[in-house]
Design a protein around this motif. Structure first.
Motif, mmCIF file in Angstrom:
data_model
loop_
_atom_site.group_PDB
_atom_site.id
_atom_site.type_symbol
_atom_site.label_atom_id
_atom_site.label_comp_id
_atom_site.label_asym_id
_atom_site.label_seq_id
_atom_site.Cartn_x
_atom_site.Cartn_y
_atom_site.Cartn_z
ATOM 1 N N ARG A 181 -61.263 51.470 18.625
ATOM 2 C CA ARG A 181 -61.954 52.765 18.562
ATOM 3 C C ARG A 181 -63.165 52.679 17.643
ATOM 4 O O ARG A 181 -63.397 53.538 16.816
ATOM 5 N N ASP A 182 -63.904 51.617 17.762
ATOM 6 C CA ASP A 182 -65.043 51.412 16.878
ATOM 7 C C ASP A 182 -66.232 50.955 17.712
ATOM 8 O O ASP A 182 -66.290 49.816 18.165
ATOM 9 N N GLU A 183 -67.153 51.880 17.926
ATOM 10 C CA GLU A 183 -68.294 51.557 18.784
ATOM 11 C C GLU A 183 -69.209 50.528 18.133
ATOM 12 O O GLU A 183 -69.963 49.842 18.798
ATOM 13 N N LYS A 184 -69.142 50.428 16.818
ATOM 14 C CA LYS A 184 -70.037 49.507 16.126
ATOM 15 C C LYS A 184 -69.700 48.059 16.486
ATOM 16 O O LYS A 184 -70.574 47.226 16.584
ATOM 17 N N VAL A 185 -68.404 47.769 16.666
ATOM 18 C CA VAL A 185 -68.066 46.411 17.074
ATOM 19 C C VAL A 185 -67.905 46.325 18.592
ATOM 20 O O VAL A 185 -67.451 45.329 19.131
#
Lengths: 590, 379, 110
Positions: free
Chosen positions: B204-208
């Motif tokens: 749930r981490d768009e950055k990765v």
């Protein structure tokens, strides 16, 4: 025809007079708008030796277009053939006229329409002049042909894209293009009748035949004069004003004038010096990766100049300065963009009362280490720097160990000038009170800010500079291995501060530095540059991916960089090791 | 995936039966084993790529139907991802024993296990597939099951959390090791006074680039929190979460038990950065979002609940087979009735190469895939 | 510093009936990623300004969601625009732009 006048010279003459009066008026107005410091610089430097290098640069850039040629040889040829060719055409024409009249009086327009007015001249010298003039005309025509091709197929001159122009500019361009073919035809017609042409005009004239030439001669000269007059009249209001303004700008710059926080008369000179060559379009990652095609410097400058709305062009830019690094005129585009970003009433005073009670630390004999906001998210960098300080036996005070007062540059870049100044004041106070002599920072954004915006009386170095010094002093010793390293130049450190060689020197001392397709001043932005607030994440990631491709193409073991933001950008995308120069140093300490 | 227009051995247009005959002759089971199983009904060999729980379960089911299997595992051992765990939710049964049981079943005359063998290329033949392994050996089979699994997220990519930098920051797998050894210790080798769990590391981490939920971490943290408290009743345990998703049977009850019986404290907030303190502990920054106030906390151990990503093998084979789905996982034909099928006949999918799954799900998926394969071979 | 009334003694209920949704929609149109926020609190936790005092960006934009604009303008001036919030956001919300737009919206219609 021995008369010195014919009504067809009027459009040209009026055009010339209009051109110079408008230019003088404009320049006068702009110079009056210089700020106090700029005026002082001019007064101090006006009649000093600065003129000589300025003239030298004017010749190189105004006529020979050296920077354009360095960027792209074909584009350079195109600009050079028109500028230098035309200049020589005018100069040789002038010499020819003076030579012919031998000091007898003549009207000023004779030089331009020489062939028409001086017809019965069959001397050897006249023949030689005619050949030279034809040669120059041919030179110009070759450039004009390229320009026509460029407007249709931009690739002919090696450019990916060409500037899109508005109607006014397009019509002006056509009048410029038509000047030289018209001159060729008029002179040929006269040559057919008077036998005074060179190798080009005479042959073309002979082809025309006397009867036809007799009919078209006068209309052609008239058209030529109108084209010239129209072009000269409109020149100061168009992009072609760069021809003269660039020369002024070069001189001002040699006198030390630069862009200020707010726009000044100097800004008007810069805006007017843009020739819309379009090199900035080719260099813009937003164009190449995101297909955003209306925000590049050419368009921004055009819109500011024409007082058109340009909010989007102003805001949507990474401020990576890749455009500026190749600008043949050297326009400080990012500074101009920043001036336009002025947030005016949003840029408030007295916002940061909450930092007032932060206390300094007595750091006599220590260096100050300022990690910067972002390095709190890359503890690998700050921990490595601490280890390096310990290794060389340098005591330090980490000014922002617990919490950071931002350097102010992110606010400044968005046009919050007062707010940025408030943060700078607080940081300056802390730094001065500490009585340290050196400030080391890990973040290129802070580095640029401390170096250019703070006026600190102490030494400010980026950690790569610090490490290089320690290596040279022999206080740090590294193990060299076969580690293949690709180094990413951060925008703010490389193009921003000119730090290209220090990180490379460190990396070469511990591994094998690979050559990349795009590096040094051509390095591609990682996409996380704080200069842009408008781009959404997915767009930033596309810019990053292009940058990363450039780095991974050479299959490095480790990608090295010297900026916490760049490091984060790449780290987010790949499992390949991304390391700061400082981390690599710590890992390879002997 | 390469489409081979001409078959491997000469003949331009082999009939399917011809291919089958050839396949029978090239199958890699020993003469002794073949004699033992004269009554083999499905003499065709199935290749299973990936010796995790899904692959092993599929192999067992296939052999029950007397179908010979050749199993490839890139690592030196089978079932490593599960074996790396100590006890598994929701019943705290022993992961090692589970893998042991499954591995034992692989010692079957109809199963050839190739460990340390990676499939590097898959070539599609008419009615068959040829797999090339890293030793350059080709294996031609009528059906392939891709069960190449997942890989735990590398927490170093979230540098702000200090994994790999501070000794007090560990990932959930390292905690499993500590729990197995009954040595949950801080970086100084002492009993920790406080342990903080952080959910959604790499999920749930768009950055990765991972927008998805890995779905096992919530319950794993609850399970681990309870195990910690069982081993170290005096240690304070905090769990920082964005959302708690305790969706499975018995999960919610375990959550309740953790709160009530073990006094595990749940804080709704993501941890954004970690730093070290002068005494070698870890200071974290978060926000109690329900209160709306930022908070700092010093802890002995920060446990990062790392999510699941497609394994490098899954990513590579997915790409070469043209089955690449989102985030590097492979894409099944449809998510409901054809979830074990790919859009290539004879090429099947099972387990966490498709998406994050818990153990039972992966096992069931392997079993289901085996039945699909039998259905296909009987046709 | 503005008081949001989140002390225990001063509960404050929001009357959503006289809320102007248009203002929120206008902001969302400018910063589409704003809608994606899941209130994880990472922005506030990492905030450079927040380390010094009570600046809480997540709370501010949540109040704006409910059209509770009192005191927000002054509160938002504390932001240093350093960008850490944007960098840690797991949902890719463009917080820096959100803050600038929010400040502009608050200044434009008082």
């Amino acid at each position: 025809m021995s008369s010195n006048f014919h009504p067809f010279v009027l459009p040209f003459t009026i055009g010339t007079l209009a051109l110079f009066s408008v230019l003088i008026l404009k320049y006068n107005k702009w110079i009056s708008k210089f700020d106090r410091q700029q005026k002082k610089l001019i007064r101090r430097n006006l009649f000093t030796g600065k003129l000589i290098p300025a003239v030298w640069e004017m010749i190189n850039e105004g006529l020979f277009h050296k920077k354009v040629s360095r960027y792209n040889r074909r584009l350079g040829y195109m600009h050079r053939s028109i500028a230098l060719g035309w200049f020589l055409l005018i100069s040789v024409g002038f010499v020819e006229t003076v030579f012919h009249f031998q000091g007898r009086g003549h009207a000023p327009w004779i030089g331009v329409f020489f062939r028409f007015f001086v017809r019965d001249n069959q001397t050897l010298s006249a023949w030689i002049f005619a050949q030279i003039m034809d040669l120059l005309l041919l030179y110009i025509l070759s450039g004009v042909t390229m320009a026509v091709f460029k407007s249709i197929f931009s690739k002919t001159v090696g450019m990916r894209k060409t500037t899109r122009l508005k109607l006014f500019d397009t019509s002006l361009r056509y009048s410029l293009w038509s000047i030289f073919p018209l001159r060729l035809l008029s002179e040929s017609a006269t040559a057919a009748l008077a036998d005074n042409g060179g190798f080009l005009t005479q042959s073309l004239g002979n082809l025309m035949g006397e009867r036809f030439a007799g009919v078209v001669e006068l209309p052609l000269w008239t058209l030529y004069s109108i084209a010239l007059g129209l072009f000269l009249c409109l020149l100061p209001f168009s992009r072609f004003s760069h021809i003269f303004t660039e020369l002024m700008l070069i001189y001002f710059r040699k006198m030390g004038l630069r862009e200020r926080e707010k726009p000044t008369g100097f800004t008007r000179f810069e805006l007017s010096a843009c020739s819309r060559c379009g090199i900035c379009i080719d260099n813009c990652p937003l164009d190449s990766e995101l297909n955003i095609t209306d925000i590049q410097p050419v368009y921004l400058i055009r819109d500011i100049r024409n007082r058109m709305p340009h909010r989007n062009a102003t805001e949507n830019c990474l401020m990576c300065n890749r455009c500026e690094s190749d600008c043949p005129v050297g326009i400080q585009i990012s500074e101009i963009r920043r001036q336009e970003r002025d947030k005016k009433k949003l840029d408030t005073h007295d916002n940061y009362g909450y930092i007032e009670d932060v206390q300094s630390f007595n750091a006599i004999g220590r260096v100050i280490y300022f990690g910067g906001c972002m390095s709190h998210l890359t503890p690998g960098i700050t921990e490595s720097m601490k280890k390096i300080f310990d290794t060389v036996g340098q005591k330090y005070w980490m000014m922002d160990e617990e919490r950071t007062i931002c350097c102010g540059r992110p606010l400044l870049q968005q046009g919050f000038f007062n707010q940025a100044a408030e943060l700078r004041r607080k940081n300056t106070q802390l730094i001065m009170e500490s009585r340290s002599k050196t400030l080391v920072t890990s973040c290129p954004i802070c580095y640029q800010s401390f170096r250019k915006e703070y006026n600190l009386p102490i030494k400010v170095v980026h950690h790569t500079e610090y490490i290089v010094t320690m290596l040279r002093l022999g206080k740090l010793r590294l193990n060299r291995s076969e580690l293949r390293l690709a180094y990413h130049d951060p925008c703010e450190l490389g193009r921003g501060c000119g730090i290209y060689d220090e990180p490379r020197e460190v990396l070469s001392a511990l591994g094998q530095l690979l050559k990349l397709e795009q590096e040094y001043k051509n390095s591609l932005c990682c996409g996380y540059n704080l200069g842009n607030t408008v781009l959404e994440l997915d767009q930033q990631l596309k810019v990053r991916d292009a940058s990363l491709r450039n780095l991974t193409d050479s299959h490095p073991d480790v990608i090295a960089t010297a900026c916490p933001l760049c490091k984060k950008a790449f780290q987010h995308s790949t499992t390949q090791p991304i390391k700061d120069v400082a981390e690599l140093v710590v890992e390879n300490l002997r | 995936m390469k489409e081979r227009e001409k078959p491997v051995h000469g003949d331009d247009n082999p009939k399917p039966r011809e291919v089958k005959r050839r396949l029978k002759s090239t199958k890699r089971i020993s003469r002794r084993k073949r004699l033992e199983f004269e009554e083999v009904e499905l003499p065709l060999q199935v290749a299973i790529i990936g010796g995790g729980v899904a692959g092993m379960e599929a192999a067992s089911v296939l052999t029950e139907h007397r179908c010979p299997v050749i199993l490839f595992e890139a690592r030196p051992e089978l079932g490593v991802n599960v074996k790396n765990k100590y006890k598994i939710f929701p019943d705290f049964s022993d992961a090692g024993r589970l893998v042991e049981t499954m591995t034992k079943a692989m010692d079957h005359p109809l199963i050839t296990v190739n460990k340390d063998t990676e499939i590097v290329e898959i070539i599609r033949e008419p009615d068959a597939y040829t797999l090339l392994d890293n030793k350059g050996v080709p294996h031609t089979v009528p059906a392939v099951l891709l069960a190449s699994g997942y890989e735990p997220f590398d927490a170093k990519r979230k540098e702000e959390l200090g994994f790999g930098i501070y000794e007090g920051v560990i990932n959930s797998l390292q905690l499993e090791d500590m729990l197995r050894e009954h040595k949950v210790l801080n970086s100084l080798g002492e009993d920790p006074r406080r342990i903080v769990f952080l959910q959604c590391v790499g999920s749930r981490d768009e950055k990765v680039g991972n927008h998805y939920c890995s779905k096992i971490c919530c319950i794993t943290a609850v399970k681990q929190a309870i195990e910690v408290k069982r081993q170290l009743p005096d240690t304070e345990v905090y769990v920082f979460y964005m959302d708690l998703r305790l969706w499975g049977q018995g999960y919610e009850e375990l959550y309740r038990e953790a709160q009530e019986q073990y006094s595990v404290r749940f804080v709704r907030g993501r941890i954004s950065e970690a730093a070290s303190t002068f005494d070698g502990r870890v200071q974290i920054k978060s926000e109690d979002t329900l209160l709306g106030q930022p908070l700092k906390m010093v802890t002995d151990l920060l446990v990062l609940m790392i999510g699941m990503e497609a394994s490098p093998g899954t990513q590579k084979l997915g790409k070469t087979c043209g089955l690449e789905g989102p985030y590097g996982f492979v894409r099944s034909k449809s998510p409901h009735l054809e979830d074990n099928l790919s859009d290539k006949p004879g090429f099947f999918l099972a387990g966490t190469c498709k998406r994050p799954m818990h153990i039972a799900e992966a096992v069931n998926d392997g079993r289901a895939a085996a039945l699909e394969i039998i259905k296909y071979l009987r046709k | 510093m503005a008081d949001f009334g989140f002390s225990i003694s001063k509960p404050q209920s929001i009357d959503t009936n006289d809320m102007d949704v248009g203002r929120l929609q206008a902001l969302e149109a400018k910063v589409p990623s704003f809608k994606r926020c899941i209130n994880c609190g990472a922005c506030t936790a990492t905030c450079s300004a927040g380390q010094f005092g009570g600046f809480n960006i997540r709370r501010i934009h949540n109040l704006y969601r409910w059209d509770q604009r009192k005191g927000l303008e002054k509160e938002l001036q504390q932001c240093m625009l350093c960008g850490k919030c944007t960098l840690v956001c797991p949902r890719g919300v463009n917080l820096r732009y959100l803050i600038i737009r929010l400040r502009k919206a608050l200044a434009d219609n008082k």
